[in-house]
Design a protein around this motif. Structure first.
Motif, PDB file in Angstrom:
ATOM      1  N   LEU A 130       0.818  -1.217   0.000  1.00  0.00           N
ATOM      2  CA  LEU A 130       0.000   0.000   0.000  1.00  0.00           C
ATOM      3  C   LEU A 130       0.854   1.270   0.000  1.00  0.00           C
ATOM      4  N   LEU A 131       1.985   1.236   0.712  1.00  0.00           N
ATOM      5  CA  LEU A 131       2.913   2.368   0.691  1.00  0.00           C
ATOM      6  C   LEU A 131       3.423   2.598  -0.724  1.00  0.00           C
ATOM      7  N   SER A 132       3.757   1.526  -1.407  1.00  0.00           N
ATOM      8  CA  SER A 132       4.252   1.642  -2.782  1.00  0.00           C
ATOM      9  C   SER A 132       3.182   2.194  -3.709  1.00  0.00           C
ATOM     10  N   LEU A 133       1.952   1.714  -3.585  1.00  0.00           N
ATOM     11  CA  LEU A 133       0.876   2.211  -4.447  1.00  0.00           C
ATOM     12  C   LEU A 133       0.623   3.696  -4.214  1.00  0.00           C
ATOM     13  N   PHE A 134       0.512   4.084  -2.956  1.00  0.00           N
ATOM     14  CA  PHE A 134       0.266   5.492  -2.656  1.00  0.00           C
ATOM     15  C   PHE A 134       1.413   6.363  -3.150  1.00  0.00           C
ATOM     16  N   SER A 135       2.631   5.907  -2.957  1.00  0.00           N
ATOM     17  CA  SER A 135       3.790   6.682  -3.382  1.00  0.00           C
ATOM     18  C   SER A 135       3.858   6.794  -4.897  1.00  0.00           C
ATOM     19  N   ALA A 136       3.471   5.735  -5.603  1.00  0.00           N
ATOM     20  CA  ALA A 136       3.457   5.789  -7.068  1.00  0.00           C
ATOM     21  C   ALA A 136       2.467   6.852  -7.544  1.00  0.00           C
ATOM     22  N   ILE A 137       1.346   6.950  -6.872  1.00  0.00           N
ATOM     23  CA  ILE A 137       0.358   7.977  -7.217  1.00  0.00           C
ATOM     24  C   ILE A 137       0.933   9.365  -6.945  1.00  0.00           C
ATOM     25  N   ALA A 138       1.615   9.533  -5.823  1.00  0.00           N
ATOM     26  CA  ALA A 138       2.204  10.834  -5.489  1.00  0.00           C
ATOM     27  C   ALA A 138       3.300  11.216  -6.479  1.00  0.00           C
ATOM     28  N   VAL A 139       4.131  10.256  -6.869  1.00  0.00           N
ATOM     29  CA  VAL A 139       5.189  10.535  -7.848  1.00  0.00           C
ATOM     30  C   VAL A 139       4.568  10.928  -9.186  1.00  0.00           C
ATOM     31  N   GLN A 140       3.539  10.200  -9.606  1.00  0.00           N
ATOM     32  CA  GLN A 140       2.859  10.519 -10.867  1.00  0.00           C
ATOM     33  C   GLN A 140       2.212  11.899 -10.802  1.00  0.00           C
ATOM     34  N   LYS A 141       1.603  12.233  -9.672  1.00  0.00           N
ATOM     35  CA  LYS A 141       0.980  13.553  -9.511  1.00  0.00           C
ATOM     36  C   LYS A 141       2.032  14.653  -9.596  1.00  0.00           C
ATOM     37  N   ASN A 142       3.145  14.465  -8.919  1.00  0.00           N
ATOM     38  CA  ASN A 142       4.216  15.461  -8.979  1.00  0.00           C
ATOM     39  C   ASN A 142       4.720  15.639 -10.401  1.00  0.00           C
ATOM     40  N   THR A 143       4.886  14.540 -11.099  1.00  0.00           N
ATOM     41  CA  THR A 143       5.364  14.590 -12.479  1.00  0.00           C
ATOM     42  C   THR A 143       4.392  15.364 -13.350  1.00  0.00           C
ATOM     43  N   ARG A 144       3.106  15.075 -13.189  1.00  0.00           N
ATOM     44  CA  ARG A 144       2.089  15.771 -13.983  1.00  0.00           C
ATOM     45  C   ARG A 144       2.005  17.247 -13.613  1.00  0.00           C
ATOM     46  N   ASP A 145       2.102  17.564 -12.319  1.00  0.00           N
ATOM     47  CA  ASP A 145       2.055  18.966 -11.902  1.00  0.00           C
ATOM     48  C   ASP A 145       3.198  19.755 -12.520  1.00  0.00           C
ATOM     49  N   ILE A 146       4.396  19.215 -12.451  1.00  0.00           N
ATOM     50  CA  ILE A 146       5.568  19.905 -13.001  1.00  0.00           C
ATOM     51  C   ILE A 146       5.424  20.056 -14.513  1.00  0.00           C
ATOM     52  N   GLN A 147       4.968  19.002 -15.176  1.00  0.00           N
ATOM     53  CA  GLN A 147       4.777  19.052 -16.629  1.00  0.00           C
ATOM     54  C   GLN A 147       3.726  20.094 -17.000  1.00  0.00           C
ATOM     55  N   TYR A 148       2.624  20.116 -16.279  1.00  0.00           N
ATOM     56  CA  TYR A 148       1.537  21.055 -16.562  1.00  0.00           C
ATOM     57  C   TYR A 148       2.003  22.501 -16.379  1.00  0.00           C
ATOM     58  N   ILE A 149       2.687  22.755 -15.293  1.00  0.00           N
ATOM     59  CA  ILE A 149       3.140  24.112 -14.994  1.00  0.00           C
ATOM     60  C   ILE A 149       4.199  24.554 -15.999  1.00  0.00           C
ATOM     61  N   THR A 150       5.127  23.675 -16.323  1.00  0.00           N
ATOM     62  CA  THR A 150       6.167  24.004 -17.298  1.00  0.00           C
ATOM     63  C   THR A 150       5.557  24.284 -18.665  1.00  0.00           C
ATOM     64  N   ARG A 151       4.605  23.436 -19.083  1.00  0.00           N
ATOM     65  CA  ARG A 151       3.962  23.624 -20.379  1.00  0.00           C
ATOM     66  C   ARG A 151       3.189  24.946 -20.419  1.00  0.00           C
ATOM     67  N   ASN A 152       2.465  25.277 -19.369  1.00  0.00           N
ATOM     68  CA  ASN A 152       1.686  26.521 -19.352  1.00  0.00           C
ATOM     69  C   ASN A 152       2.565  27.753 -19.232  1.00  0.00           C
ATOM     70  N   ASN A 153       3.687  27.647 -18.545  1.00  0.00           N
ATOM     71  CA  ASN A 153       4.593  28.792 -18.444  1.00  0.00           C
ATOM     72  C   ASN A 153       5.276  29.079 -19.770  1.00  0.00           C
ATOM     73  N   THR A 154       5.595  28.050 -20.536  1.00  0.00           N
ATOM     74  CA  THR A 154       6.228  28.293 -21.846  1.00  0.00           C
ATOM     75  C   THR A 154       5.208  28.796 -22.851  1.00  0.00           C
ATOM     76  N   ASP A 155       3.928  28.384 -22.694  1.00  0.00           N
ATOM     77  CA  ASP A 155       2.877  28.886 -23.580  1.00  0.00           C
ATOM     78  C   ASP A 155       2.592  30.355 -23.341  1.00  0.00           C
ATOM     79  N   ASN A 156       2.699  30.796 -22.089  1.00  0.00           N
ATOM     80  CA  ASN A 156       2.382  32.185 -21.727  1.00  0.00           C
ATOM     81  C   ASN A 156       3.497  33.158 -22.079  1.00  0.00           C
ATOM     82  N   GLU A 157       4.684  32.661 -22.324  1.00  0.00           N
ATOM     83  CA  GLU A 157       5.820  33.563 -22.580  1.00  0.00           C
ATOM     84  C   GLU A 157       5.931  33.930 -24.017  1.00  0.00           C
TER      85      GLU A 157
END
Length: 157
Positions: A130-157
């Motif tokens: 269960l620790l591994s499953l929850f952590s995999a979700i957190a890692v995936q969320k972090n990856t998506r958050d960083i990707q989303y923010i990076t993509r939107n910041n480059t679009d706005n510039e």
């Protein structure tokens, strides 16, 4: 009673809705915690399997459930996030993702229920899984958050 009315025009409301800014990248501490708990959960689960007094096919069963569960958890997080961001996700894929994640947990529970292990060993496998499953979700969320923010910041510039 004295109520104050805040009257706003449609353009003011629309401008407030358009100004949603998602610029809160996950902190390095949270990213590190997510990765370290994922690695700790996976490594401890695998060390437990390595040292377990069970047949190789049983070890393979539990290892496969770990891999299946991790993949399913990431798939669920991706499907949920895609829908949230307006990316088209079919109902079939969404349902299969949830089914796979629940199936992985059920398969582990059934396997541990029928295993000839001490209760403490069963708890160890369940908690590290269960620790591994929850952590995999957190890692995936972090990856998506960083990707989303990076993509939107480059679009706005």
């Amino acid at each position: 009673m004295n109520y104050q009315e805040n009257v706003s025009t449609d353009t003011e409301t629309k401008n407030r809705k358009d100004k949603k800014v998602y610029d809160q990248k996950p902190t390095a501490a949270f990213i590190g915690a997510a990765w370290s708990t994922l690695i700790a959960g996976m490594v401890s689960y695998c060390i437990g399997l390595w040292n377990a007094d069970m047949q190789l096919n049983e070890k393979g069963y539990y290892f496969t459930i770990l891999l299946f569960g991790l993949y399913a958890a990431v798939s669920v997080q991706k499907a949920v996030r895609d829908r949230l961001e307006g990316v088209p996700v079919t109902d079939m894929y969404y349902s299969i993702s949830w089914f796979a994640a629940l199936a992985a947990v059920v398969l582990l529970v059934v396997g541990l229920w029928n295993a000839d292990l001490l209760l403490s060993e069963k708890g160890f496998y369940a908690m590290s899984f269960l620790l591994s499953l929850f952590s995999a979700i957190a890692v995936q969320k972090n990856t998506r958050d960083i990707q989303y923010i990076t993509r939107n910041n480059t679009d706005n510039e």
